[in-house]
Design a protein around this motif. Sequence first.
Motif, PDB file in Angstrom:
ATOM      1  N   VAL A 111       7.157   4.146  -3.572  1.00 29.11           N
ATOM      2  CA  VAL A 111       7.201   5.481  -4.177  1.00 29.11           C
ATOM      3  C   VAL A 111       8.594   6.057  -3.926  1.00 29.11           C
ATOM      4  CG1 VAL A 111       6.150   7.776  -4.282  1.00 29.11           C
ATOM      5  CG2 VAL A 111       4.742   5.795  -3.716  1.00 29.11           C
ATOM      6  N   VAL A 113       1.371   2.140  -0.141  1.00 31.16           N
ATOM      7  CA  VAL A 113       2.610   2.743  -0.626  1.00 31.16           C
ATOM      8  C   VAL A 113       3.609   2.860   0.520  1.00 31.16           C
ATOM      9  CG1 VAL A 113       1.668   4.034  -2.584  1.00 31.16           C
ATOM     10  CG2 VAL A 113       1.647   5.077  -0.308  1.00 31.16           C
ATOM     11  N   THR A 166       0.041   3.720  -8.777  1.00 32.31           N
ATOM     12  CA  THR A 166      -0.222   2.695  -7.763  1.00 32.31           C
ATOM     13  C   THR A 166      -1.657   2.202  -7.896  1.00 32.31           C
ATOM     14  OG1 THR A 166       1.321   3.799  -6.270  1.00 32.31           O
ATOM     15  CG2 THR A 166      -0.197   2.213  -5.282  1.00 32.31           C
ATOM     16  N   ARG A 167      -2.556   3.156  -8.037  1.00 32.28           N
ATOM     17  CA  ARG A 167      -3.959   2.800  -8.171  1.00 32.28           C
ATOM     18  C   ARG A 167      -4.183   1.994  -9.453  1.00 32.28           C
ATOM     19  NH1 ARG A 167      -8.071   7.710  -7.440  1.00 32.28           N
ATOM     20  NH2 ARG A 167      -7.609   7.971  -9.645  1.00 32.28           N
ATOM     21  N   TRP A 187       9.666  -3.651   0.638  1.00 34.44           N
ATOM     22  CA  TRP A 187       9.111  -3.868  -0.700  1.00 34.44           C
ATOM     23  C   TRP A 187       9.250  -5.330  -1.128  1.00 34.44           C
ATOM     24  CZ3 TRP A 187      10.722  -1.797  -6.144  1.00 34.44           C
ATOM     25  CH2 TRP A 187       9.574  -1.683  -6.935  1.00 34.44           C
ATOM     26  N   GLN A 220       3.166   8.899  -9.215  1.00 36.99           N
ATOM     27  CA  GLN A 220       3.341   7.518  -8.762  1.00 36.99           C
ATOM     28  C   GLN A 220       2.117   7.003  -7.997  1.00 36.99           C
ATOM     29  OE1 GLN A 220       6.972   5.783  -7.426  1.00 36.99           O
ATOM     30  NE2 GLN A 220       8.163   7.601  -7.914  1.00 36.99           N
ATOM     31  N   THR A 249       2.106  -3.700  -2.564  1.00 39.74           N
ATOM     32  CA  THR A 249       2.746  -2.435  -2.218  1.00 39.74           C
ATOM     33  C   THR A 249       3.537  -1.850  -3.370  1.00 39.74           C
ATOM     34  OG1 THR A 249       2.931  -3.117   0.098  1.00 39.74           O
ATOM     35  CG2 THR A 249       4.442  -1.384  -0.641  1.00 39.74           C
ATOM     36  N   HIS A 250       3.401  -0.546  -3.564  1.00 38.24           N
ATOM     37  CA  HIS A 250       4.279   0.159  -4.492  1.00 38.24           C
ATOM     38  C   HIS A 250       5.264   1.000  -3.684  1.00 38.24           C
ATOM     39  CE1 HIS A 250       5.942   2.300  -7.808  1.00 38.24           C
ATOM     40  NE2 HIS A 250       5.531   3.467  -7.348  1.00 38.24           N
ATOM     41  N   LEU A 264       5.715  -2.009 -13.364  1.00 40.38           N
ATOM     42  CA  LEU A 264       5.714  -0.552 -13.218  1.00 40.38           C
ATOM     43  C   LEU A 264       6.047   0.130 -14.546  1.00 40.38           C
ATOM     44  CD1 LEU A 264       5.607   1.990 -11.421  1.00 40.38           C
ATOM     45  CD2 LEU A 264       8.032   1.606 -10.904  1.00 40.38           C
ATOM     46  N   LYS A 323      -2.670  -1.733  -6.582  1.00 39.64           N
ATOM     47  CA  LYS A 323      -2.035  -1.867  -5.270  1.00 39.64           C
ATOM     48  C   LYS A 323      -2.688  -0.904  -4.287  1.00 39.64           C
ATOM     49  CE  LYS A 323       2.257  -3.794  -6.987  1.00 39.64           C
ATOM     50  NZ  LYS A 323       3.737  -3.722  -7.078  1.00 39.64           N
ATOM     51  N   LEU A 366      -4.810   5.487   0.095  1.00 43.93           N
ATOM     52  CA  LEU A 366      -3.836   4.398   0.146  1.00 43.93           C
ATOM     53  C   LEU A 366      -3.210   4.326   1.536  1.00 43.93           C
ATOM     54  CD1 LEU A 366      -2.031   5.364  -3.188  1.00 43.93           C
ATOM     55  CD2 LEU A 366      -3.613   3.421  -2.903  1.00 43.93           C
TER      56      LEU A 366
END
Lengths: 418, 266
Positions: free
Chosen positions: A191, A110, A102-103, A181, A98, A188-189, A31, A107, A132
């Motif tokens: 957020v 979210v 993620t994109r 997570w 965020q 998965t992110h 990240l 991933k 997402l």
Amino acid sequence: MTTSQAPAHGRFGEFGGRYVPEALIPALEQLEEVWHKAVVDPEFVGELERLQRTYTGRPSIITEVPRFAEHCGGARVILKREDLNHTGSHKINNVLGQALLTRRMGKTRVIAETGAGQHGVATATAAALLGLECVVYMGRKDTERQALNVARMRLLGATVVPVDNGSKTLKDAVNEAFRDWVANVGTTHYVLGTVTGPHPFPEMVRDFHRVIGVEARQQVLDLVGRLPDVVCACVGGGSNALGIFHRFIDDASVRLVGFEAGGEGVESGKHAARFASGVPGVLHGAYTYVLQDDDGQTIESHSVSAGLDYPSVGPEHAYLLDSGRAEYQPITDVEAMEAFSLLSRTEGILPAIESAHALAGAMKLGRELGPDAVILVNLSGRGDKDVHTAAQWFGLIDDDGGTRLPDDPGAKGMGEQL
Amino acid sequence: MSVGPILERCRAEGRAALVGYLPVGFPSVEGSIAAMRVLVDAGVDILEIGVPYSDPVMDGPVIQDAAVRALAGGVHLSDIFTAVRAVSDAGAGALVMTYWNPVLRYGVDRFAGDLKAAGGAGLITPDLIPDEAAPWIAAADSNDLDKVFLVAPSSTPERIATVTAASRGFVYAAAVMGVTGARASVGDAAEALVSRTREHSDVPVCVGIGVSTGEQATQVGRFADGVIVGSALVRCLTEADSEEQGLEALGALARELADGVRRGRP
């Protein structure tokens, strides 16, 4: 952990850090790397600016509120209208950033925690926009007091998972999001919705919100011809506060004042005033001020405002406090609800109960500073989501949700509160 | 005293060590210590003595539930040292497993000193990575205590190198990505992680998360230096109708697991 040395990576003075399971470290490293590259990539910067302009509605305006200011010692009071953003609060600033990251990380899913529901709604919105999958964790108690936002998230296509552990509020929703997570970090992110958590979240979330202060500083200069004397914001995790504070940090003449949830009063023990009674410790990945007992167990927080009902606070706020650059004061539920009512009736603006804490703070500071003062308040969110809570508080509806008419002896009416 | 010699002895016996986790304070402080003694009698080599914590982000529902009930029952951090003394006296290695904030609040040096004085071997720190652990590493080194850090299937070679270099006693290899709790199978990821870890270090590698049966203990014991079982043991206590029945179920499962690790390498 001495303050005499240069701050370590990911720290604000001695605060911050990365206190999470090893399993998450690669994701945090990824990240950090993707974020650092993105913010110097014209494509990313351009897309975020385009979304801010054409989707969020930035720049948000400022509004001077003279009728409200009469109750603030006659000081000039100017609101930064983050409540007018798409989805109704500042939260969208961070979430769009965020979601785009993620994109970039490849991933597809979210997750988010939410207290008042504003961050959950913003995340659900961004997820819908970018295609997402979205899961939002929310304490059971908060799903009940913010039922409308739960419905909003579901209408936006998100899955809302009520969390029944612990205090059933924001802290427990964060725990559950971390558990998800760890298990799904490959796709998965997380957020994270505020300026706390493990590095790089506190710094990254702050930077996505920094636009608030950048705009407001220029807008106040244009309107008043000088910088404000004070910038006020409410502080739960502290993202709207850092968003508006950060551009002013080098302006030594500007006081930065954060207002925490004083709940039923700091002396009652039922509050979320971390700086008034917390001590430094680790919660949710960061070393910062935490409401905790002598054994290091987290003490549950209390506030009429779901968004401020959190026992910890962003580590950069801890640093700003200890370094003396910012000050923090508690505002009780009663004071916040008075300010909520006052702004509604004097200016026709229903603030979020969270933001009403900053308004109550401005009332106090204005009386202290007098009519020559210029006070900038971050109106971080709108109060639509709080209509039910406020209506109950002021006795406008009964416990079953039925309307109470003015001749009903149980109806206090907002007028009598003023 | 380090758990290193215990792991060496198990290795000399041609088997993996059995490492059992129980939180202090459930069903009561005395009850949890009695349960730990049952585990030692049943053949558990090393006890992970858990500190109940209000925000256990690495734990699944079983251990969360036990922690909530232990805290509601009034367990305090000082009770940890009573349990450490009892386990150490019973002849097993006594490691404390704790989230970081309770230690921070108690004082890192003070905690290390009291742990040492109670006969404890060291700490397992699920939310403290070596990069953030300078005060603990210093305290552990000056008190001759074990530092058990974790590796996970997601760990890069660089992270594994960092973690193994800082660990003493053993390295805790999380078998799966996720929170504690029994799994139907402990996947190939665990074996791959153990061999990746061994490329960096000779420090023993114990595998935890997901193991609940003797058969799984056998399977994991074939490739790991130790087999860690937590939630399955805790569940014997949380689901029991009475304390006696809980201890009986606990002893039976521990014997099954102890047999399991002994069948690993024929």
